[in-house]
Motif scaffolding. Structure first.
Motif, PDB file in Angstrom:
ATOM      1  N   ALA A   1       0.814  -1.222   0.000  1.00 50.83           N
ATOM      2  CA  ALA A   1       0.000   0.000   0.000  1.00 50.83           C
ATOM      3  C   ALA A   1       0.847   1.271   0.000  1.00 50.83           C
ATOM      4  N   GLY A   2       2.173   1.118   0.018  1.00 51.84           N
ATOM      5  CA  GLY A   2       3.053   2.281  -0.036  1.00 51.84           C
ATOM      6  C   GLY A   2       3.285   2.976   1.292  1.00 51.84           C
ATOM      7  N   LEU A   3       2.973   2.292   2.400  1.00 51.48           N
ATOM      8  CA  LEU A   3       3.111   2.902   3.722  1.00 51.48           C
ATOM      9  C   LEU A   3       4.514   2.702   4.285  1.00 51.48           C
ATOM     10  N   GLN A   4       4.885   3.583   5.208  1.00 49.61           N
ATOM     11  CA  GLN A   4       6.110   3.416   5.983  1.00 49.61           C
ATOM     12  C   GLN A   4       5.749   2.704   7.279  1.00 49.61           C
ATOM     13  N   VAL A   5       6.492   1.637   7.583  1.00 45.47           N
ATOM     14  CA  VAL A   5       6.117   0.734   8.669  1.00 45.47           C
ATOM     15  C   VAL A   5       7.067   0.844   9.856  1.00 45.47           C
ATOM     16  N   ILE A   6       6.460   1.031  11.038  1.00 37.95           N
ATOM     17  CA  ILE A   6       7.198   0.922  12.300  1.00 37.95           C
ATOM     18  C   ILE A   6       6.785  -0.398  12.928  1.00 37.95           C
ATOM     19  N   ALA A   7       7.709  -1.353  12.978  1.00 35.27           N
ATOM     20  CA  ALA A   7       7.436  -2.671  13.542  1.00 35.27           C
ATOM     21  C   ALA A   7       7.777  -2.667  15.025  1.00 35.27           C
ATOM     22  N   VAL A   8       6.820  -3.090  15.850  1.00 35.04           N
ATOM     23  CA  VAL A   8       7.031  -3.161  17.303  1.00 35.04           C
ATOM     24  C   VAL A   8       6.883  -4.620  17.738  1.00 35.04           C
ATOM     25  N   ASP A   9       7.954  -5.141  18.320  1.00 24.84           N
ATOM     26  CA  ASP A   9       7.945  -6.517  18.834  1.00 24.84           C
ATOM     27  C   ASP A   9       9.213  -6.686  19.663  1.00 24.84           C
ATOM     28  N   THR A  10       9.608  -7.905  19.957  1.00 26.76           N
ATOM     29  CA  THR A  10      10.816  -8.094  20.748  1.00 26.76           C
ATOM     30  C   THR A  10      11.589  -9.312  20.275  1.00 26.76           C
ATOM     31  N   GLY A  11      12.914  -9.266  20.432  1.00 26.11           N
ATOM     32  CA  GLY A  11      13.768 -10.403  20.081  1.00 26.11           C
ATOM     33  C   GLY A  11      14.512 -10.210  18.774  1.00 26.11           C
ATOM     34  N   ALA A  12      15.738 -10.753  18.726  1.00 19.75           N
ATOM     35  CA  ALA A  12      16.598 -10.609  17.551  1.00 19.75           C
ATOM     36  C   ALA A  12      16.008 -11.284  16.320  1.00 19.75           C
TER      37      ALA A  12
ATOM     38  N   LEU B   1      13.366 -10.743  10.969  1.00 24.73           N
ATOM     39  CA  LEU B   1      12.241 -11.052  10.091  1.00 24.73           C
ATOM     40  C   LEU B   1      11.539  -9.780   9.629  1.00 24.73           C
ATOM     41  N   CYS B   2      11.227  -8.904  10.577  1.00 26.56           N
ATOM     42  CA  CYS B   2      10.485  -7.678  10.246  1.00 26.56           C
ATOM     43  C   CYS B   2      11.244  -6.800   9.257  1.00 26.56           C
TER      44      CYS B   2
END
Length: 357
Positions: free
Chosen positions: A202-213, A218-219
């Motif tokens: 969709a052309g969005l800029q993504v801020i991925a929030v999670d934890t772990g290397a 992956l993100c």
């Protein structure tokens, strides 16, 4: 094209809410003659497993599933029979199709006419109000099965039918434009890793929030523009505002089962931002500052799976290779252990079960 339909099959059955799963080998199969107009019988090749299936088995939602229950709602297989006197069927015997959470709707009420088929008061839900896809043969409905494009692997398609459609629709209605920032809490999970990819389409800029290397790797590999580890961050709201030039994100897609993710989103969304509520926890309440929700003109929208068009679009994008599901392949007989892993939070990505031959 003819297909020999057996009288019995293997199925995973929950006798009552909270009961253990039983793998039964004598579950009846509806014959072609027994199918009602509009019904079709599908010989399943595989099915995905969703947290919703676990909720249905445990009976821990405000809405109760039917029992005994054959769960599952991410199935892919071949139509082997269609009920007599079915008129204007969009599919035919021999077609490969997918079964989704929304098994059927009336198509004539206000909700259906407005494209909210999933909110139809007569909706049938796979693996919840009607038996689902944890069986070799499943009855579904010609107007709601989703054709699977040629060349698209059935195992890869399975989870798109629920997890993919759910996040795709939420992004589609998130009131964002190309270049906008979207925050994805739980980005490394089953829904989250698909949401990253649909957001990039969709052309969005993504801020991925999670934890772990591992989840960070992956993100970022899937296209996330920024990563925040919620266990390492001292102030997630401040981190998101810093990434977005101090203004905050345009949208947040929350799949979490707790209320904290919703409360936090109101704080890091910019003026006019949109909070997409997607997760279906049994008892958590949505908590947010009314003052700042009004003051910042924040929209809070519930997004519940998707309609037939959403499913067709989500599948088409994945079939082109623009979205790929991270999944592990197991057998139908492994369902109990899969549920145990889900309960303990040990399942990464999605699980797809192959049907017994």
């Amino acid at each position: 094209m003819s297909h020999s339909i057996p009288k019995t099959q293997t199925a995973a059955v929950v006798a009552s809410s909270g009961a253990a799963i039983e793998i039964k080998h004598d579950q009846p199969v509806k014959s072609a003659e027994e199918l009602a107009p509009g019904e079709c019988l599908i010989k399943l090749a595989c099915t995905g497993v969703c947290h919703t299936d676990l909720h249905a088995a445990l009976g821990d939602w405000p809405l109760a599933a039917k029992t005994p229950l054959v769960g599952g709602h991410e199935g892919v297989g071949e139509i082997v029979a269609i009920g007599n006197n079915t008129s204007h069927s969009p599919v035919k015997v021999g077609d490969r199709v997918g079964i989704k959470w929304l098994a059927d709707s009336c198509l004539n009420c206000e909700q259906c006419r407005k494209g909210r088929e999933q909110n139809c008061l007569e909706a049938k839900l796979s693996g919840f109000t009607v038996d689902g896809t944890f069986q070799q043969y499943a009855v579904s409905y010609v107007n709601h099965v989703t054709p699977i494009p040629e060349g698209f692997d059935s195992n890869a398609a399975a989870s798109i039918l629920c997890a993919g459609v759910t996040v795709y629709r939420a992004i589609k209605y998130s009131q964002t434009s190309p270049g906008d920032w979207i925050v994805l809490p739980g980005a490394g999970g089953g829904l989250g890793h698909l949401a990253i990819q649909y957001a990039k389409v969709a052309g969005l800029q993504v801020i991925a929030v999670d934890t772990g290397a591992d989840k960070k790797k992956l993100c970022l590999e899937l296209g996330a523009d920024k990563w925040i580890d919620f266990q390492e961050s001292k102030d997630i709201v401040a981190d998101i505002k810093a990434i977005t030039g101090g203004l905050g994100a345009h949208s947040a897609l929350v799949t979490a089962a707790s209320s904290s993710g919703y409360k936090q989103a109101i704080e890091y969304l910019r003026g006019g931002g949109t909070l997409m509520a997607v997760g279906l926890p049994g008892k958590a309440s949505l908590e947010a500052s009314i003052f700042f929700t009004v003051f910042k003109s924040i929209s809070i929208l519930g997004s519940y799976v998707g309609n037939r068009q959403d499913a067709a679009e989500a599948i088409a994008i994945a079939a082109r290779g623009e979205v790929k599901c991270n999944f592990a392949l197991k057998q139908l007989s492994d369902l109990s252990s899969v549920y145990e892993g889900m309960t303990e939070g040990k399942v990464a990505g999605r699980i797809v079960l192959e049907m017994p031959k």
